[in-house]
Design a protein around this motif. Structure first.
Motif, PDB file in Angstrom:
ATOM      1  N   UNK A  41      52.303  68.065  63.286  1.00  0.00           N
ATOM      2  CA  UNK A  41      52.649  69.486  63.146  1.00  0.00           C
ATOM      3  C   UNK A  41      53.842  69.642  62.201  1.00  0.00           C
ATOM      4  N   UNK A  42      54.854  68.833  62.408  1.00  0.00           N
ATOM      5  CA  UNK A  42      56.042  68.917  61.547  1.00  0.00           C
ATOM      6  C   UNK A  42      55.701  68.546  60.114  1.00  0.00           C
ATOM      7  N   UNK A  43      54.766  67.614  59.973  1.00  0.00           N
ATOM      8  CA  UNK A  43      54.392  67.183  58.610  1.00  0.00           C
ATOM      9  C   UNK A  43      53.785  68.338  57.822  1.00  0.00           C
ATOM     10  N   UNK A  44      53.129  69.255  58.510  1.00  0.00           N
ATOM     11  CA  UNK A  44      52.526  70.396  57.815  1.00  0.00           C
ATOM     12  C   UNK A  44      53.578  71.396  57.353  1.00  0.00           C
ATOM     13  N   UNK A  45      54.728  71.376  57.980  1.00  0.00           N
ATOM     14  CA  UNK A  45      55.785  72.323  57.620  1.00  0.00           C
ATOM     15  C   UNK A  45      56.745  71.703  56.615  1.00  0.00           C
ATOM     16  N   UNK A  46      57.013  70.408  56.760  1.00  0.00           N
ATOM     17  CA  UNK A  46      58.075  69.767  55.977  1.00  0.00           C
ATOM     18  C   UNK A  46      57.580  69.284  54.619  1.00  0.00           C
ATOM     19  N   UNK A  47      58.563  69.017  53.758  1.00  0.00           N
ATOM     20  CA  UNK A  47      58.246  68.572  52.415  1.00  0.00           C
ATOM     21  C   UNK A  47      57.669  67.167  52.391  1.00  0.00           C
ATOM     22  N   UNK A  48      58.144  66.319  53.271  1.00  0.00           N
ATOM     23  CA  UNK A  48      57.633  64.958  53.270  1.00  0.00           C
ATOM     24  C   UNK A  48      57.722  64.378  54.677  1.00  0.00           C
ATOM     25  N   UNK A 130      48.849  71.735  45.956  1.00  0.00           N
ATOM     26  CA  UNK A 130      49.769  72.391  45.038  1.00  0.00           C
ATOM     27  C   UNK A 130      50.128  73.783  45.541  1.00  0.00           C
ATOM     28  N   UNK A 131      49.121  74.530  45.988  1.00  0.00           N
ATOM     29  CA  UNK A 131      49.375  75.899  46.467  1.00  0.00           C
ATOM     30  C   UNK A 131      50.159  75.881  47.775  1.00  0.00           C
ATOM     31  N   UNK A 132      49.834  74.954  48.665  1.00  0.00           N
ATOM     32  CA  UNK A 132      50.497  74.876  49.963  1.00  0.00           C
ATOM     33  C   UNK A 132      51.970  74.504  49.796  1.00  0.00           C
ATOM     34  N   UNK A 133      52.259  73.702  48.767  1.00  0.00           N
ATOM     35  CA  UNK A 133      53.625  73.226  48.576  1.00  0.00           C
ATOM     36  C   UNK A 133      54.580  74.340  48.180  1.00  0.00           C
ATOM     37  N   UNK A 134      54.058  75.386  47.533  1.00  0.00           N
ATOM     38  CA  UNK A 134      54.972  76.460  47.122  1.00  0.00           C
ATOM     39  C   UNK A 134      55.078  77.560  48.178  1.00  0.00           C
ATOM     40  N   UNK A 135      54.345  77.431  49.269  1.00  0.00           N
ATOM     41  CA  UNK A 135      54.563  78.368  50.371  1.00  0.00           C
ATOM     42  C   UNK A 135      55.934  78.098  50.978  1.00  0.00           C
ATOM     43  N   UNK A 136      56.518  79.117  51.555  1.00  0.00           N
ATOM     44  CA  UNK A 136      57.807  78.927  52.219  1.00  0.00           C
ATOM     45  C   UNK A 136      57.602  78.131  53.506  1.00  0.00           C
ATOM     46  N   UNK A 137      58.662  77.528  54.037  1.00  0.00           N
ATOM     47  CA  UNK A 137      58.518  76.804  55.306  1.00  0.00           C
ATOM     48  C   UNK A 137      57.982  77.697  56.421  1.00  0.00           C
ATOM     49  N   UNK A 138      58.411  78.965  56.423  1.00  0.00           N
ATOM     50  CA  UNK A 138      57.938  79.878  57.461  1.00  0.00           C
ATOM     51  C   UNK A 138      56.436  80.128  57.324  1.00  0.00           C
ATOM     52  N   UNK A 139      55.979  80.270  56.088  1.00  0.00           N
ATOM     53  CA  UNK A 139      54.543  80.482  55.888  1.00  0.00           C
ATOM     54  C   UNK A 139      53.760  79.240  56.265  1.00  0.00           C
ATOM     55  N   UNK A 140      54.280  78.066  55.892  1.00  0.00           N
ATOM     56  CA  UNK A 140      53.578  76.825  56.254  1.00  0.00           C
ATOM     57  C   UNK A 140      53.516  76.681  57.770  1.00  0.00           C
ATOM     58  N   UNK A 141      54.600  77.115  58.424  1.00  0.00           N
ATOM     59  CA  UNK A 141      54.646  76.967  59.881  1.00  0.00           C
ATOM     60  C   UNK A 141      53.573  77.817  60.549  1.00  0.00           C
ATOM     61  N   UNK A 142      53.418  79.062  60.120  1.00  0.00           N
ATOM     62  CA  UNK A 142      52.412  79.901  60.791  1.00  0.00           C
ATOM     63  C   UNK A 142      50.997  79.424  60.468  1.00  0.00           C
ATOM     64  N   UNK A 143      50.793  78.920  59.268  1.00  0.00           N
ATOM     65  CA  UNK A 143      49.476  78.369  58.932  1.00  0.00           C
ATOM     66  C   UNK A 143      49.187  77.149  59.810  1.00  0.00           C
ATOM     67  N   UNK A 144      50.185  76.291  59.949  1.00  0.00           N
ATOM     68  CA  UNK A 144      50.001  75.078  60.754  1.00  0.00           C
ATOM     69  C   UNK A 144      49.706  75.427  62.197  1.00  0.00           C
ATOM     70  N   UNK A 145      50.476  76.375  62.736  1.00  0.00           N
ATOM     71  CA  UNK A 145      50.316  76.704  64.154  1.00  0.00           C
ATOM     72  C   UNK A 145      49.012  77.449  64.419  1.00  0.00           C
ATOM     73  N   UNK A 146      48.678  78.372  63.538  1.00  0.00           N
ATOM     74  CA  UNK A 146      47.504  79.218  63.792  1.00  0.00           C
ATOM     75  C   UNK A 146      46.206  78.504  63.403  1.00  0.00           C
ATOM     76  N   UNK A 147      46.164  77.955  62.196  1.00  0.00           N
ATOM     77  CA  UNK A 147      44.911  77.370  61.723  1.00  0.00           C
ATOM     78  C   UNK A 147      44.730  75.922  62.158  1.00  0.00           C
TER      79      UNK A 147
END
Lengths: 187, 364
Positions: A41-48, A130-147
């Motif tokens: 889960x954290x990997x989906x939000x974090x840069x590496x 590439x597209x996922x990497x430019x999302x903000x951490x908050x956006x990545x977090x909701x995508x990770x949690x929801x999807x």
């Protein structure tokens, strides 16, 4: 002179600390039970992966210290996810200052697909990465949690501590960006 | 664009997320993580160590408290004037803009939900808060958004964004939030009237309904603040227009006269007020004096399609204009920057031909 006397003990650097901390059996079981899920889960939000590890460690420390405050054992996973995802957002945000965002500087580590894997799936993954990497951490977090983790929008809002409207907006923006990225690369 | 539908998109995203979640090279295994968690500063310490730490902490707090008392007793320096920072334009493509002075371009920055649909961005007088309108804050779900309106405050110190007031109905348009110079209140247009709320908690403190009578083309009521903390409002009656000042604490006010109707735009501290008037093709900016009488035309040109943003130091305004140009670009959007003292105009061409909402931020 004995051989042992020729070796300065201080020059011997142990690969691991000479004495591992005495890990509480309960703590170890607690970490083993949740670690894989939290790390992914954290990997989906974090840069590496390194940032993800830091976030999980910080989250597990907090959770272990405050484990007594959890009254509903059925919500343990969601409670842990909330702590770790918030830590992951915090870790990721540290990489980007306000000025970085204004100036468009991104510290994203390029850990994209580098293993040869020919075929359309690789192209799709490359574009999404590439597209996922430019999302903000908050956006990545909701995508990770929801999807990815399968939380409802309401549960996702509770986990990230944001209004329901904000989470919906983040999800919609994230999906639009990913959709646009895919569309732009295809005839 | 691809013909990928929502389900296919979700499947593609899910496959990508599944792959990304596996990219874990260099991470410890579960036992290693348990060891790391155990070997931290949070590992329970012997009781005597906690006692020493607690005594040290209490001593430090006492020293800090004593220092704070000394500082509080000393004369506080007045806050310095704000220094202008980047001037950005927010639109569906993200942030872009200039440094506001030299015209050096600032690279585009995709926004993270703050500026995607933000309108009427307005900086507080102290430069710490940005108020803005989001036209779809109550969006329903990912497939069919229900429109709605809300005003949000973005506190720049902690970068938090929270809703001040909102309305989930289509016809409940909230526009042009303007914080009072002292930061206590927030005035905004709701349909044909003006509402004033507490800027912190959104509690309504004053309401002026029915300021735009039928027959006027103004899409919403107009409001500004004077330096003395009074509201400046335009009342478009069926018989004509009038202007008045209103004290929101008492509801009392007085009329003032302007020879033409237009939009009032006051600087964040209320010290400078402009009147923006518009014919179909030519808009003018008039500068008002201390008696709220307009004295001279500061600028005239193409219609402004955005709100006005003030430079944090109150010396300059900026906004976006729209003009028709020859093909292939039929419309051009330009960022106009007008010096209040001299009327000097600087124009920055916007190559994207996308309307945006300008916001001039203070320097960090």
């Amino acid at each position: 002179m004995a051989t042992d006397e020729l070796i300065d003990p201080e020059l011997i650097t142990p690969v691991v600390p000479a004495s591992r901390p005495n890990v509480d059996a309960g703590l170890e079981a607690f970490v083993v039970e949740h670690y894989d899920r939290l790390l992914r889960l954290a990997r989906l939000v974090c840069h590496d992966a390194s940032d993800a590890t830091d976030a999980v460690q910080a989250g597990l420390e907090q959770a272990w210290r405050h484990r007594g405050s959890l009254r509903d054992e059925d919500r343990r996973s969601a409670w842990l996810d909330r702590i770790v995802v918030r830590e992951a957002i915090k870790v990721s945000r540290k990489r980007r200052t306000w000025l970085d965002r204004i100036l468009g500087i991104d510290h994203e580590v390029d850990d994209g697909p580098h293993v040869p894997d020919p075929g359309p799936e690789l192209e799709l993954r490359t574009v999404l990465h590439s597209a996922f990497s430019v999302l903000s951490p908050e956006q990545r977090a909701v995508v990770a949690l929801h999807l990815h983790a399968g939380y409802t929008v309401q549960e996702t809002a509770e986990i990230v501590g944001a209004p329901l409207e904000t989470v919906r907006s983040r999800l919609r923006i994230a999906r639009d960006r990913l959709r646009t990225a895919l569309g732009e690369t295809r005839p | 664009m691809t013909a990928m539908n929502d389900e296919q998109l979700d499947q593609a995203i899910l496959r990508y997320l599944g792959w990304r979640a596996q990219q874990l090279e260099g991470t410890p295994d579960a036992q290693g993580m348990a060891w790391r968690v155990a070997d931290t500063r949070w590992t329970p310490r012997p009781r005597w160590q906690w006692s020493v730490a607690m005594l040290a902490t209490i001593g430090l707090l006492l020293v800090i408290a004593a220092g704070a008392l000394l500082v509080a007793g000393a004369p506080q320096p007045a806050p310095g004037p704000l220094v202008n920072g980047p001037l950005v334009v927010a639109n569906a493509l993200g942030w872009r803009g200039t440094d506001g002075t030299s015209g050096a371009a600032i690279q585009r920055e995709p926004c993270d939900g703050l500026c995607e649909e933000a309108m009427d961005l307005r900086l507080s007088a102290d430069g710490r808060t940005v108020f803005f309108v989001d036209p779809t804050p109550d969006g329903g779900d990912l497939v069919s958004d229900r429109p709605g309106w809300a005003i949000w405050r973005w506190d720049r110190l902690d970068e938090s964004v929270r809703r001040v007031v909102g309305c989930g109905e289509v016809d409940c348009q909230l526009r042009k939030p303007v914080p009072s110079p002292d930061g206590r209140y927030l005035a905004y247009a709701q349909g044909d009237g003006i509402v004033v709320v507490d800027a912190g908690n959104g509690q309504e403190v004053y309401r002026l309904p029915d300021l735009v009578a039928d027959g006027w083309s103004l899409p919403f009521a107009n409001v500004a603040w004077n330096a003395d903390g009074r509201l400046l409002v335009l009342d478009l009656d069926v018989d004509g227009f009038s202007y008045r000042t209103v004290d929101v604490s008492t509801g009392t006010g007085a009329e003032f006269t302007l020879p033409r109707d237009g939009l009032l735009e006051s600087s964040p501290d209320g010290a400078t007020t402009l009147l923006m008037t518009g014919e179909p093709d030519v808009w003018r900016l008039w500068i008002l004096d201390d008696q709220l009488e307009h004295t001279r035309v500061l600028w005239e040109g193409a219609p402004w399609v955005s709100g006005v943003t003030w430079s944090p130091d109150g010396t300059t305004i900026a906004g976006q204009t729209m003009a028709e140009v020859p093909p292939p670009r039929s419309v051009a959007y330009d960022l106009q920057i007008v010096d209040i003292a001299t009327g000097t105009l600087t124009t920055h061409a916007d190559d994207d031909a996308v309307a945006g909402q300008p916001l001039w931020l203070p320097a960090e």
